[in-house]
Design a protein around this motif. Sequence first.
Motif, short mmCIF file in Angstrom:
data_model
loop_
_atom_site.label_atom_id
_atom_site.label_comp_id
_atom_site.label_asym_id
_atom_site.label_seq_id
_atom_site.Cartn_x
_atom_site.Cartn_y
_atom_site.Cartn_z
N UNK A 23 0.87 -1.02 -0.07
CA UNK A 23 0.00 0.14 0.01
C UNK A 23 1.00 1.12 -0.16
N UNK A 24 1.92 1.28 0.89
CA UNK A 24 2.72 2.48 0.94
C UNK A 24 3.44 2.67 -0.46
N UNK A 25 3.84 1.56 -1.15
CA UNK A 25 4.59 1.84 -2.45
C UNK A 25 3.57 2.35 -3.39
N UNK B 70 5.22 7.13 3.18
CA UNK B 70 6.34 6.57 4.22
C UNK B 70 5.91 5.13 4.66
N UNK B 71 6.93 4.15 4.48
CA UNK B 71 6.81 2.85 4.60
C UNK B 71 6.60 2.71 6.15
N UNK C 133 -6.13 -8.08 -4.81
CA UNK C 133 -6.41 -7.57 -6.24
C UNK C 133 -7.46 -6.64 -6.06
N UNK C 134 -8.09 -6.57 -5.33
CA UNK C 134 -9.20 -5.54 -4.81
C UNK C 134 -8.51 -4.33 -4.45
N UNK C 135 -7.32 -4.40 -3.48
CA UNK C 135 -6.61 -3.01 -3.42
C UNK C 135 -5.93 -2.61 -4.35
N UNK C 136 -5.15 -3.49 -5.11
CA UNK C 136 -4.07 -2.84 -6.13
C UNK C 136 -5.03 -2.03 -7.43
N UNK D 259 -7.67 1.94 7.36
CA UNK D 259 -8.94 1.62 7.08
C UNK D 259 -9.14 0.53 5.83
N UNK D 260 -8.28 0.93 4.79
CA UNK D 260 -8.16 -0.08 3.93
C UNK D 260 -7.57 -1.39 3.91
N UNK D 261 -6.64 -1.29 4.88
CA UNK D 261 -5.98 -2.56 5.30
C UNK D 261 -7.00 -3.18 6.03
N UNK D 262 -7.68 -2.80 6.79
CA UNK D 262 -8.58 -3.46 7.72
C UNK D 262 -9.73 -4.01 6.76
#
Length: 438
Positions: free
Chosen positions: A167-169, A174-175, A344-347, A370-373
């Motif tokens: 997600x950070x990339x 900032x990672x 896949x959904x996130x990317x 939130x997205x990670x959750x």
Amino acid sequence: MELGALGQGAASIGAILVLLFCGVPVGVAMIAVAGLTMYLSVNPNFAFAMFRTLPYAVTSNYTYVVVPMFVLMGIIASRAGIIADLYDAAHRFFSRMKGSLYISTIMASAGFGAASGSTIVAASVFTKIALPEMRRYNYHPGVSAGCIAAAGTLAALIPPSIIMVILAVLTDQSIGALLMAGVIPGILTALIYILGVRVFVGIRPDWAPPIEDRFTWAERWQSLRRVWAVVVLAVLVIGGIYKGFFAPSAAGAVGAAGALAIALVMRRFSLGALWESLLETARITAVLFFIFIGGLMLSRALVITGFIREVNDLIGVFGITPAGFIAIVILVYFILGMFVDSVSVMVITLPFIFPMSQTLGIDPIWFSVLLIKLVEIAAITPPIGLNLYAVLTAAGSEVTARQIFIGVLPFVLLEFVFLALLLSVPEIATWLPAQMRG
């Protein structure tokens, strides 16, 4: 008939989803559609130039070395048997509690999250260790498998998290800050799971029959001697990033070296195991970088076609509020997560969802957590949740798909309890990164 910017973007996203449903790997689908979109909307030379330059720019970026290092760290920690030691210690301490094996699995998964950034690895290994014990004591098979699958998602939040790095990339954040943002949400999720289990087994005692095992305090304290490895790795990685002793990219290397040193000290690692770990790391990293390249290509294509600009303009025209936008994102992720794998959904969605969130002034770190959750929830949402199938594959004939699909539902409900807390108290995600920056 020519499509406008919105039509081109929507057609590209729709084409990717169709390819995914047809079984095309997500990286291949995104690269193919993004390349075709740039070929048709700009010109062939631009599309070919992007194919020549973007893959090299991604794979040669030193910042991204954190990905293979965190992957290697988790694989070595798993092969060294650290997870079995964690589970044994947790079981000894909670053996007298109702639902102790559920609680032990959750606690050990949370601890293992600090040594492995992969939810799939955590779920698969715990299935081999915890599920036989649960079945031996006649725990409910579906709830047992659901608990393992849900507890495995804790690795998505607790550093080092591979999906946090992805997600950070993809969002150019900032990672280190994002990794720190997952610490408190990860711990809080584990506590909610434990409290929820206590409530569920109180209502349904047949889910967790009493266990006759009794351990003395001497035996309990003795079991803690074998979990020092996780403590050392957590201090090395999380402490190093938080205190700024080294950058996240260096933290990955320190963690991998630390995991290897610990495995050798524990005499549970051989030269052959190291070679297999390196090969597995190379395979996983290749897949992840292919996804990176596809996601970044899709992002460029959506920007070039004007799709992002048009969507941002629509936000102003329709007067969408931050709260309304968040509600839409939650609904989209929940529905897509039922049919498309979580990564896949996130990317696919990040290239246009994240810029929209910034247009509305939403805190990027809070929104990322939130997205990670939401991705975690997707990972345990039937019928496509990846963690569910990781458990089913590792369990063999011990659990059926129907049993785990039903058994995981209580944990999906608990995820929404945490989601409500995160929406109500954004500081859950933003406080620790703010202290690090301070």
